[in-house]
Design a protein around this motif. Structure first.
Motif, short mmCIF file in Angstrom:
data_model
loop_
_atom_site.label_atom_id
_atom_site.label_comp_id
_atom_site.label_asym_id
_atom_site.label_seq_id
_atom_site.Cartn_x
_atom_site.Cartn_y
_atom_site.Cartn_z
N LEU A 148 0.83 -1.20 0.00
CA LEU A 148 0.00 0.00 0.00
C LEU A 148 0.87 1.26 0.00
N LEU A 180 2.12 1.77 -3.35
CA LEU A 180 1.06 2.24 -4.24
C LEU A 180 0.80 3.74 -4.03
N GLU A 181 0.85 4.15 -2.77
CA GLU A 181 0.58 5.54 -2.46
C GLU A 181 1.58 6.45 -3.20
N TYR A 188 -4.42 4.41 -5.13
CA TYR A 188 -4.24 4.17 -3.70
C TYR A 188 -5.46 4.61 -2.90
N ARG A 231 -7.87 2.30 -0.70
CA ARG A 231 -8.08 2.54 0.73
C ARG A 231 -9.58 2.61 1.05
#
Lengths: 195, 1009
Positions: free
Chosen positions: B33, B36-37, B44, B48
């Motif tokens: 994650l 990805l952010e 992202y 989320r």
């Protein structure tokens, strides 16, 4: 016994079997025709049930779908193997029948007196009214553009009451795949309704 | 950026990422994650959002129910907290506390105050939105019908109505019980105990079906067992009551759960899921499901907790349940369940209602067959099965319905053989046999579908063959006569006496034409005819017939014929039934019959029958030692093997011994033989054989006499219900005897309202048949009228009773003494103390008994005198008499036979002490009573409470005196509680003798004043 209760019969329904197998083989025209035929049957059953407002306590999606199936099967000698294909259609039909019906009722009752509806079973922390059903419907349509299979799975699970295993068998997928798709779709829809 | 504005491609990517992420470990997921952010911030954010949504959706159970359930849950949710409050009134009911709530509404424990007494009930308050106008209309109309249904195993619907606010409610008998499966598990019941309990359920359902009421929602939650082991079916027919007529479909109701949720399909029949018509077969399916659950520990189509609705629904529609033997949770049960019980469950749970048992009773009968180790109908299709079962049993069939072809055929052959036909006249026997087999073949042709042919009842087959014999064998009269005789025996063995009788009359005509008016054949047929006439209660005609038979035999000098001896036996029996014991004719006929049989047929079982007749006659003559001697003689003959008898006769010997021993106050031995009789009968003939039932009746009467009245009530009620089912409600012999005994028991428990209709019905039957027993219900009814204060009616009922009883039972008989006691009680109630005293004293003078063998009649007469003395303020005399009486009762060998008198003498002694104390301090308690005064009253109240129903006037009387005693001792709360209990009990009676009302009034005055 199951066929004893069938009165009369639409002579044209006799070719449902052919339509089913044609639609399985990818014949789009056959599929639409099948959809139309089954629709009238299911709609008439479901409407009869849904007509008994305000108490919706007697409804049972799976029971309705099964009843529609049994009536058609009794009339046409539908082979058991085709039941799964049938369920996929029936699920879609149930969706349109229910949503249409709620929309109609809301139109009738506009001006207050809305029945509060919750789209979850227990811990109903997020009560939504019948409009939410329509929003769910819209979200589902949106989902079908992004993930057609996921949307079908929701229809079968939610509107026809089928189990993960049934859905898997109907779509010829593994239950694990169906479970993953279901999870994704549900998250998508939940998010859409929360907005 | 708002996630919702993503395009389709971006969403696809987000969903794919989500799918990959969820299968990862938490640490790895966080790492991805974070990556990805940095690389795709839009995706992202979407991912989320989705992860959060997923967690929340799962927590909320989002979309977990199907769409309709979701709609329903919201629409059907109760409108906030309870709409009713404790203490609130609905019509005549006061709400006490909620018992439960559901979508249908709320269930409350409520109380009805009515003329000073209260009753606790369950009150179902209907949710307002369910109360459409058509439901309202139906509510009152059908509620009334349902309320008329009364059965000990069905929770009574007491009331259905609406209050001033328009709220609809149902009032039901409040049942404090446990679910049937939990009850069985808790007591670790075995298979046969579970089956017996289910038989009660089946019979209750059959009772309702007989009134065209279908339960529609039978499931374990609706089948409770109360603390005393009584099954109670809840909500019978309620589903129908709530049905909205304007709805198009009947089955909607079936889908309505009374607790508001949609019925789980767990116990549903296919027709309920399919909206097909609901019939009694739907309840049969539910009984099958219940049976399945009780046997295997699981519901037939799986557990709703582990299966989805869809799977359950499909299973109900399409899958045959796994046989219970394979489903059983306890492996040790599997072998027991395999075979019969698998088949019985299967047949009850058939998808097609037509293939199930035709009725709840048919299911019950098959279960009973299984319990008796007879072939069950459910396995009718399995080849060889019947034959193997049948051979094991070695005896002719007795059951009257739905007997399978092979079983019946075997039965016919046995009967033919027993008739002696096969041995002597082989050729003719073959012809007969061919004829009989032909019946079955023609039956199969008439019903090409094998299942239907198998379910043709034995009775149908016999009727069919009788028609053919009557119409088709005119040219061979000899064969015709023979066959008519055989058929009449078959009818008799199926206990269809009326048909047997008509065949015998037919045969008589044939014999007369063929052999001549005065032939031996005619004499034989007449003898058998007399037997049939006795069986249907036509004793006067039977007597004539037997006499004609005897005259013919004697003209031929054929005194070695068995039918000749039997004719004397029939004559003796008819004479006894007609009350001709007094002139000794019954005894003489029996003795003549016995002599003939001893001389010519010493090994014939009829010898036992004659000894029994003599033993019974001796009982009527109060010659109890002699009666026991005859019974012992019969027992010895069988023990020594001089007479070979079947299980039925063996049971009869035990029963006779039990009866004779009871008369001689040898209670333990008596009970042992009575129970042995039932075992023998049951083994030989099954649970519902008339003899089994009569054995139970006799045991029930024994228990009644000795004060074990709860058990007696169950036994006698069961016997009456079964006897009425088997022999018809107005059968003058077994059924009406059972009814008379049951009514007597109800009376002695103080259940006047229940006893009265039974007594009237028994009287009506016996008045029609001229049966001498009619004096018994007359006496019992007069007792009720006496305690109701309806003295004129009591007097009318007892008018001439002494004469009638002397005519039947003889001067000096037990019943004679009882009648005199009753006359004394009536005189006392009318205030004629002198007449009453003279009458009571007659009992002491005319029925002298040794001190150590005091019996109930003398005790009752003494108590009558005590009451007179109390009324005349002669308390010292009363006390002396009562004390002497108590000593005599305690000394008497017949003490267990007079619990009512024992309780009353304690009551009077206590009453006298209370009266003395009250006389000392007329304005209030004058100090504590002597301890044994209190002890007497406690003893009396305890004895009565153990024997009586809650509404008993005698129980109330004991409680009132005990209340006054406690008041004297300063125990005010206890005294008031007793007063309340007594008042509740007395309030059950629409009419009461003045003495009870005065006692109640005076006690209330003292306690409250």
């Amino acid at each position: 016994m199951l066929s004893r209760d069938i009165q009369g019969g639409d002579p044209k329904v006799g070719d449902i079997t052919e339509l089913l197998s044609a639609s399985r083989d990818g014949d789009v025209a056959a599929r639409d025709e099948l959809f139309r035929r089954v629709h009238s049957e299911l709609v008439s059953i479901a409407r009869a049930r849904l007509a008994q407002a305000p108490a919706l306590t007697e409804l049972d999606a799976c029971g309705l779908v099964n009843e529609a199936y049994v009536r058609l099967a009794g009339r046409t000698g539908l082979p058991g193997a085709d039941r799964r294909a049938f369920y996929a259609y029936a699920a879609r039909l149930m969706r349109s029948v229910i949503v249409d019906r709620l929309r109609e009722r809301r139109a009738l009752k506009r001006g207050g007196d809305l029945i509060r509806v919750t789209v979850s079973t227990e811990n109903a922390q997020d009560p939504v009214d019948q409009e939410q059903f329509e929003r769910l419907d819209a979200a589902l349509t949106e989902l079908s553009r992004i993930d057609e299979r996921g949307a079908r799975i929701v229809e079968m699970r939610f509107f026809a009451g089928l189990s993960i295993e049934d859905v898997a068998a109907t779509l010829e997928l593994s239950p694990a795949t169906v479970k993953r798709d279901w999870m994704k779709s549900r998250a998508f829809l939940f998010r859409a309704l929360r907005r | 950026m708002e996630a919702g504005s993503l395009d389709v491609a971006a969403w696809r990517s987000a969903l794919d990422t989500l799918e990959r992420l969820v299968s990862l470990e938490a640490a790895e997921r966080s790492r991805r994650l974070a990556d990805l952010e940095r690389s795709e911030p839009e995706t992202y954010r979407a991912v989320r959002t989705l992860l959060e949504a997923d967690a929340q959706a799962a927590a909320a159970g989002f979309l977990e129910a199907d769409a309709l359930a979701a709609l329903r849950d919201s629409a059907g949710a109760p409108a906030g907290p309870s709409s009713a409050r404790a203490g609130e009134r609905l019509g005549p009911y006061e709400l006490l506390r909620p018992l439960g709530a559901g979508g249908m509404g709320e269930v409350w424990l409520a109380r009805r105050d009515h003329g000073g007494y209260t009753r606790e009930v369950a009150l179902k308050l209907l949710r307002p939105d369910l109360a459409s106008s058509s439901v309202r209309a139906r509510f009152t109309r059908e509620g009334r019908l349902l309320a008329q249904m009364s059965h000990p195993n069905i929770a009574q619907l007491l009331d259905a109505g609406s209050d001033e606010l328009g709220r609809l409610y149902l009032v039901l008998e409040y049942v404090d019980g446990v679910r049937i499966d939990a009850w069985c598990d808790r007591r670790a019941f075995g298979v046969s105990e579970r089956l017996r309990l289910l038989l009660d359920v089946c019979r209750a359902v059959a009772h309702a079906h007989g009134r065209l009421i279908v339960h529609r929602d039978l499931k374990p939650e609706n089948v409770l067992v109360t603390r005393d082991g009584t099954v109670k079916l809840l909500d019978f027919g309620i589903a129908k009551l709530l049905e909205d007529e304007h709805r198009t479909d009947d089955a909607l109701t079936a889908l309505t759960r009374l607790d508001g949720r949609v019925m789980t399909p767990q116990y549903a029949a296919p027709e309920q899921v399919l909206s097909a018509p609901i019939t009694t077969a739907t309840d049969v399916h539910a009984l099958g499901a219940l049976l399945y659950l009780l046997l295997s520990g699981r519901p037939p189509f799986g557990d709703s907790a582990t299966l989805s609705r869809a799977d359950l629904t499909r299973a109900v529609l399409e899958q045959d349940p796994v046989p219970p033997s394979q489903a059983a949770t306890r492996p040790d049960l599997r072998r027991t369940l395999r075979g019969d019980l698998d088949a019985i469950c299967g047949k009850a749970l058939r998808k097609d209602p037509v293939e199930r048992y035709v009725s709840a009773l048919a299911l019950a009968e098959d279960i009973e067959r299984h319990l008796r180790h007879e072939p069950v109908v459910a396995r009718a299709g399995l080849r060889g099965y019947r034959a193997s079962r049948f051979l094991r049993r070695h005896r002719a069939i007795l059951a009257g319905t739905a007997v399978g072809v092979a079983a019946l055929l075997a039965g016919l052959v046995v009967s033919l053989w027993q008739a002696g036909v096969a041995r002597e006249q082989a050729a003719r026997a073959t012809a007969i046999q061919n004829f009989l087999i032909g019946i079955f073949e023609r039956n199969s042709v008439a019903h090409p579908d094998g299942a239907r042919a198998r379910e043709t009842t034995a009775e149908d087959l016999l009727a069919q063959s009788t028609r053919e014999i009557r119409s088709g064998l005119a040219e061979t009269p000899e064969l015709r006569g023979e066959l008519l005789g055989v058929m009449s025996r078959l009818y008799a063995s199926l206990d269809l006496q009326k048909q047997a009788l008509s065949l015998l009359q037919d045969k008589l005509e044939t014999d007369r034409r063929l052999h001549g008016e005065d032939s031996l054949e005619v004499a034989r047929t007449l003898s058998r005819l007399a037997y049939s006439q006795i069986q249907i209660g036509d004793w006067t005609t039977a007597e004539t017939t037997a006499l004609r038979s005897i005259a013919l035999f004697e003209r031929h000098g054929a005194d070695s014929e068995l039918d000749y001896a039997l004719a004397y036996g029939h004559l003796g029996q008819a004479a006894m039934r007609l009350g001709k014991l007094q002139d000794g004719s019954s005894r003489n006929h029996y003795r003549r019959a016995l002599t003939l049989i001893e001389t010519h047929h010493p090994a014939d079982p009829a010898r036992i029958e004659m000894l029994h007749g003599l033993s019974r006659a001796a009982t009527h003559d109060s010659q109890h030692e002699r009666s026991l001697a005859y019974a012992r003689q019969a027992f010895a003959l069988v023990e020594r093997g001089e007479v070979k008898v079947d299980g039925m006769t063996r049971g009869g010997i035990h029963q006779r011994l039990g009866n004779a021993l009871h008369w001689l106050s040898r209670y333990d031995e008596a009970e042992k033989h009575m129970r042995a009789a039932i075992v023998d009968y049951q083994r030989a003939g099954g649970r519902e054989h008339p003899f089994t039932l009569d054995g139970k009746r006799e045991l029930g009467v024994f228990l009644l006499w000795t004060g074990r009245r709860q058990e007696a009530r169950r036994l006698l009620g069961e016997v009456l219900a079964a006897q009425a089912r088997v022999k018809g409600g107005d059968d003058p012999e077994l059924t009406t005897h059972a009814r008379s005994d049951y009514a007597n028991l109800l009376l002695l428990r103080g259940e006047f309202a229940a006893a009265e209709p039974e007594l009237l019905r028994a009287m009506a039957v016996w008045q029609r048949t001229g049966g001498s027993q009619v004096t018994r219900p007359r006496m019992d009814l007069s007792r009720i009228r006496l305690d109701q204060g309806r003295l004129d009616e009591a007097a009318r009922l007892t008018e001439g009773i002494e004469f009638d009883i002397v005519a039947v039972f003889g001067r000096g008989s037990w019943s004679h003494a009882a009648a005199v006691v009753r006359l004394g009680q009536i005189a006392a109630a009318r205030g004629d103390a002198d007449e009453a005293r003279r009458t009571f004293e007659r009992v002491w003078n005319e029925w002298p008994e040794p001190d150590d063998a005091l019996t109930a009649n003398r005790a009752a007469a003494a108590l009558g005198l005590v009451r007179l003395e109390i009324a005349a303020q002669a308390r010292d005399a009363a006390r002396r008499r009562a004390a002497a009486l108590l000593a005599a009762i305690e000394r008497s060998s017949a003490r267990p036979d007079m619990p009512d008198q024992e309780a009353e003498v304690h009551l009077r002694l206590g009453q006298l002490a209370v009266l003395d104390a009250e006389a000392r301090g007329p304005s209030g308690p004058s100090g504590p009573l002597a301890p044994d005064a209190l002890r007497h009253l406690e003893h009396a109240a305890r004895m009565r409470a153990a024997m009586d129903a809650p509404e008993s006037v005698w129980l109330a009387e004991a409680r009132l005196w005990l209340a006054r005693a406690r008041w004297q001792n300063g125990e005010r709360d206890a005294a008031r509680a007793l007063l309340g209990q007594a008042r509740d009990g007395l309030a059950h009676h629409p009419s009461l003798a003045a003495r009870y009302l005065e006692l109640l009034r005076e006690t209330a005055r003292r306690l409250n004043g």
